[in-house]
Each structure stands twice: as C-alpha cells, then as structure tokens.
Design an enzyme around this catalytic site. Structure first.
Site, short mmCIF file in Angstrom:
data_model
loop_
_atom_site.label_atom_id
_atom_site.label_comp_id
_atom_site.label_asym_id
_atom_site.label_seq_id
_atom_site.Cartn_x
_atom_site.Cartn_y
_atom_site.Cartn_z
N ASN A 5 65.37 -11.18 5.42
CA ASN A 5 64.43 -11.38 4.32
C ASN A 5 64.27 -12.86 4.03
OD1 ASN A 5 64.10 -8.57 3.86
ND2 ASN A 5 66.04 -8.51 2.74
N GLY A 38 62.35 -9.92 -0.85
CA GLY A 38 63.57 -9.41 -1.46
C GLY A 38 64.81 -10.22 -1.17
N HIS A 97 70.91 -14.76 6.51
CA HIS A 97 71.76 -13.66 6.97
C HIS A 97 70.91 -12.61 7.64
CE1 HIS A 97 70.57 -13.05 2.76
NE2 HIS A 97 70.47 -11.76 3.05
N HIS A 136 70.73 -8.66 8.28
CA HIS A 136 71.26 -7.34 7.94
C HIS A 136 71.29 -6.51 9.23
CE1 HIS A 136 70.51 -7.43 3.45
NE2 HIS A 136 69.66 -8.38 3.82
#
Ligand code: AMP
Ligand code: ZN
Length: 132
Positions: free
Chosen positions: A105, A111, A118, A120
């Site tokens: 993101n 969001g 990072h 996910h």
C-alpha cells in the site's frame, strides 16, 4: 547528502515522523516485540498483528524507506531481495503452490498506515478480485 541525512535516524522522514518513532524501525531494533519469522542483515519479516487471512506476514527492509515513492536507485537490489524473501516465506508457510497475494500500500487512499515500506504476504484462503 539528503539521503544520508534522511537515513541517519535523526532527521524526520515522510509525514513528519522521526525514524526513531517509526513503528517498524522500532521492531527492527527490537524495541517493540514482534513474532519474527525471518531475520537477516537487510530484511526482517514478522506476523501481522491483525491478520486478514490465515497467513498474513509482513516483509520489510531494515533500512527506513517511508513509501514506494521514496525508493531510490541504490535500493533496487534491496527491493528485489524483499520480493524474493516474500516468495521464500510463502513456500515455508505452505501457500506457494495454492497461491498467495503480495500487497504494498502506498499513501492514504491505498490504506497505508505504517510509513515504512512493507510487503504484505496474504494467503491460506481464496483472494478476491477486485480487492476492496
Ligand atoms: P499498511 O496499512 O499497509 O500500512 O499495513 C500496516 C500493517 O501493519 C497492518 O496490517 C497492521 O495490522 C500491521 N501492524 C501494525 N502494528 C503492528 C505490530 N506492532 N506488529 C505487527 N504488525 C503490525
Ligand atoms: Zn522505519
């Protein structure tokens, strides 16, 4: 010059956050506990505290990079390693063959809540498309 300042740990990063206050930098320096699943010189991975799927882990560079928009030429190898490590973790978690989703993101409408790049890793259930 700007780069060394930005990564010195004393200058402010994006969104006015000092790196000393960055949550994921604090996980890197072990000041904040996390369920660590991968740790090497440049990369750390840990379980997401609020999992959205049976497997939900985060892979981060130990170097503070606020968003994908802040990735610089010198980071290209590191970002490649980040994706390669995400794949290795997916294999170790047993979700590689079934399929999994990598999400990054960037900024508010996507969001992003933690301004330290990072990936996910999401898997262990069917992923919907289009994403919400
Ligand atoms: P994003 O919204 O893409 O910036 O993702 C941030 C992620 O970090 C969210 O999925 C959060 O659940 C997760 N998170 C926040 N705090 C922690 C923490 N202390 N340990 C592990 N994951 C966290
Ligand atoms: Zn950070």
């Amino acid at each position: 010059m700007r780069k060394s300042l930005r990564n010195s740990g004393t200058d402010s990063g994006k969104k006015g956050k000092k790196m000393a206050e960055c949550l994921f930098c604090r996980i890197v320096s072990k000041k904040v506990p996390a369920k660590i699943i991968y740790d090497d010189e440049r990369i750390l991975a840990f379980e997401d505290i609020n999992p959205q799927a049976p497997v939900h882990a985060l892979v981060i560079p130990k170097k503070h990079i606020s968003t994908t928009l802040d990735i610089e030429d010198e980071d290209n190898e590191l970002i490649g390693l980040l994706f390669q490590t995400a794949g290795k973790i997916a294999k170790e978690k047993g979700i590689a063959e079934r399929g999994f989703r990598l999400v990054v993101n960037t900024n508010q409408e996507a969001g992003q809540t933690v301004y330290h790049v990072h990936i996910h890793i999401l898997g262990g259930r069917h992923m919907h498309w289009p994403p919400g």
